[in-house]
Motif scaffolding. Structure first.
Motif, short mmCIF file in Angstrom:
data_model
loop_
_atom_site.label_atom_id
_atom_site.label_comp_id
_atom_site.label_asym_id
_atom_site.label_seq_id
_atom_site.Cartn_x
_atom_site.Cartn_y
_atom_site.Cartn_z
N TYR A 128 0.25 -0.41 -8.28
CA TYR A 128 1.00 -1.47 -7.60
C TYR A 128 0.10 -2.18 -6.57
O TYR A 128 0.11 -3.41 -6.47
N PHE A 129 -0.67 -1.41 -5.84
CA PHE A 129 -1.57 -1.96 -4.83
C PHE A 129 -2.57 -2.92 -5.47
O PHE A 129 -2.78 -4.05 -4.99
N TYR A 130 -3.17 -2.51 -6.55
CA TYR A 130 -4.16 -3.36 -7.22
C TYR A 130 -3.51 -4.63 -7.78
O TYR A 130 -4.10 -5.72 -7.73
N GLN A 131 -2.31 -4.49 -8.30
CA GLN A 131 -1.59 -5.66 -8.80
C GLN A 131 -1.37 -6.68 -7.69
O GLN A 131 -1.56 -7.89 -7.87
N GLN A 132 -1.00 -6.19 -6.51
CA GLN A 132 -0.74 -7.08 -5.38
C GLN A 132 -2.04 -7.65 -4.81
O GLN A 132 -2.07 -8.81 -4.36
N LEU A 133 -3.11 -6.87 -4.84
CA LEU A 133 -4.41 -7.41 -4.40
C LEU A 133 -4.82 -8.58 -5.28
O LEU A 133 -5.29 -9.61 -4.78
N ASP A 134 -4.66 -8.43 -6.59
CA ASP A 134 -5.00 -9.53 -7.50
C ASP A 134 -4.19 -10.78 -7.20
O ASP A 134 -4.69 -11.91 -7.29
N ARG A 138 -13.78 -5.00 -5.41
CA ARG A 138 -14.55 -4.33 -4.35
C ARG A 138 -14.07 -2.89 -4.19
O ARG A 138 -14.88 -1.97 -3.99
N TYR A 139 -12.76 -2.67 -4.29
CA TYR A 139 -12.22 -1.30 -4.21
C TYR A 139 -12.75 -0.45 -5.35
O TYR A 139 -13.19 0.69 -5.15
N PHE A 182 -9.36 5.49 9.37
CA PHE A 182 -9.13 4.12 8.95
C PHE A 182 -9.46 3.95 7.47
O PHE A 182 -10.56 4.24 7.02
N GLY A 183 -8.48 3.51 6.73
CA GLY A 183 -8.59 3.37 5.29
C GLY A 183 -7.20 3.45 4.68
O GLY A 183 -6.19 3.23 5.36
N VAL A 184 -7.14 3.80 3.39
CA VAL A 184 -5.87 3.87 2.69
C VAL A 184 -5.97 4.96 1.64
O VAL A 184 -7.07 5.29 1.17
N THR A 185 -4.84 5.58 1.29
CA THR A 185 -4.82 6.55 0.21
C THR A 185 -4.23 5.91 -1.04
O THR A 185 -3.28 5.14 -0.96
N LEU A 186 -4.82 6.25 -2.18
CA LEU A 186 -4.38 5.68 -3.45
C LEU A 186 -4.28 6.78 -4.50
O LEU A 186 -5.24 7.53 -4.69
N TYR A 196 0.81 -1.21 0.00
CA TYR A 196 0.00 0.00 0.00
C TYR A 196 0.85 1.28 0.00
O TYR A 196 0.30 2.38 0.10
N CYS A 197 2.15 1.19 -0.11
CA CYS A 197 3.06 2.31 0.17
C CYS A 197 2.78 3.54 -0.68
O CYS A 197 2.90 3.51 -1.91
N ASP A 198 2.47 4.66 -0.03
CA ASP A 198 2.20 5.92 -0.73
C ASP A 198 3.46 6.49 -1.38
O ASP A 198 3.37 7.24 -2.35
#
Length: 287
Positions: free
Chosen positions: A216-222, A231-232, A205-209, A28-30
Motif C-alpha cells: 500500500y505504501f509503495y502504491q501511494q508513493l507512486d 529509491r526505497y 527515524f525511518g519507517v517499518t515495512l 505508511y500505517c503498519d
C-alpha cells in the motif's frame, strides 16, 4: 462499517481497542500488515458489539485501579466516533470507576472529550498522546489524508497544556527521502517545547515495512511522489526496518534538543510514566 462479537475488550496489559481498521488513510500505517490477521477490508471498520458493557465487567473485576491505554492499533477518534461515541462512553466509565487513561490519537476530535479527560486527570491521571510526523500541513494532507493536519494536532497539545492535562508525543515515522530532515525535526521539537509536552517516544527515524503495508505504501508513493518508491527499493531492498540515512545525525539533534527543552526523551522512562497509575490526590499529598 460492520459489527463483531468479542468476549473481552481489554488486553492482558490493559490495552483497549473499540474498533478494528482505520479511516484516516495514512500511507505508511503498519496496522495494514498481514500479520495482524484482519479478515476484512482495512477501511471497513469493525465495531466491537456491546463493548462498553464488556469493558465495565472487566474493569469491575480488577483488584485495583490502573492505567487504561487506547490507540495502539486503531485511533480511538475515527470518523465513526462522531456518531457512535464509544470512546466517550469508555472514558465516562474510566472516570466512574476511578481508573486512569493514556490515549493516543492523530485527531482533533479528542477535544470534544477534553472536559472528561480533565476530570479524570483531576482525580488520577489522563495522558493525551499525539503522533507528529511532519511540520508542514500540506505534506501532512498527502501522507495522512483523512486526519487532522499537524497544526490541528499542535492545537490539541496546547489545549491540554491550558487545562493541566499531561501530553506525550509519538515522533514518527519520519519518512526517508520525504520528511527525515533536520529542519522538520527541529520544527516539531520546538512545537513540543512551546506546548509543554512532558515526554516524547521515538524509536529512531525511518519507517517499518512488511507484507500488507509495504504494498500500500509503495502504491501511494507512486501516486503522490513519483520516483521515491525506486529509491526505497534501491536503498532498503526488502528490509523490515527502513532507517533514514540521516538517522544518526537526527538522533543526536533529537536528544540534544530534548535535554535543552527539559522534555523526557528516553522511551523506557516515558513508557513507565504512561503505565504508572497515580491514586487520587497523590500529588497533593507530596506537599
Amino acid at each position: 462499517m460492520h459489527t463483531k462479537r468479542y468476549k473481552t475488550i481489554l488486553s492482558p496489559k490493559n490495552g483497549l481497542n473499540l474498533y478494528r481498521g482505520c479511516s484516516h488513510g495514512c500511507i505508511y500505517c503498519d496496522s495494514r500488515s498481514v500479520c495482524y490477521q484482519m479478515d476484512h477490508g482495512f477501511e471497513d471498520i469493525e465495531v466491537k458489539e456491546d463493548a462498553i458493557a464488556i469493558l465495565r465487567q472487566q474493569l469491575q473485576k480488577k483488584r485495583q485501579a490502573c492505567m487504561i491505554s487506547t490507540g495502539a492499533m486503531t485511533d480511538p477518534y475515527l470518523h465513526l466516533e462522531e456518531k457512535l461515541r464509544l470512546t466517550r462512553q469508555s472514558l465516562e466509565l474510566v472516570e466512574e470507576l476511578g481508573f486512569g487513561v493514556a490515549l493516543l490519537t492523530k485527531s482533533e476530535r479528542v477535544l470534544a472529550d477534553i472536559d472528561l479527560l480533565q476530570r479524570i486527570n483531576n482525580k488520577t491521571k489522563a495522558v493525551v498522546q499525539v503522533t507528529l510526523t511532519t511540520s508542514e500541513d500540506r505534506l501532512a494532507q498527502k501522507i495522512e489524508p483523512r486526519v487532522s493536519v499537524t497544526s490541528q494536532r499542535i492545537r490539541v497539545l496546547a489545549e491540554c497544556q491550558k487545562r493541566g492535562i499531561p501530553t506525550v508525543v509519538w515522533l514518527g515515522p519520519l519518512l526517508p527521502f520525504l520528511t527525515d530532515t533536520e529542519e522538520n525535526l527541529r520544527a516539531l521539537l520546538v512545537a513540543c517545547h512551546e506546548t509543554g509536552v512532558k515526554g516524547i517516544i521515538n524509536f529512531g527515524f525511518g519507517v517499518t515495512l512488511r507484507e500488507g503495508n509495504r504494498e500500500y505504501f509503495y502504491q501511494q508513493l507512486d501516486r503522490l511522489f513519483p520516483g521515491v518508491k525506486q529509491r526505497y527499493i534501491q536503498y532498503f531492498g526488502n528490509r523490515y526496518e527502513c532507517s533514514s540515512p540521516n538517522n544518526q545525525q537526527l538522533m543526536q539533534v533529537y536528544h540534544q534538543l530534548c535535554e535543552a527543552y527539559g522534555i523526557m526523551h528516553h522511551n523506557e522512562a516515558v513508557f513507565r510514566y504512561l503505565q504508572t497509575f497515580e491514586p487520587e490526590n497523590q500529588q497533593l499529598s507530596l506537599f
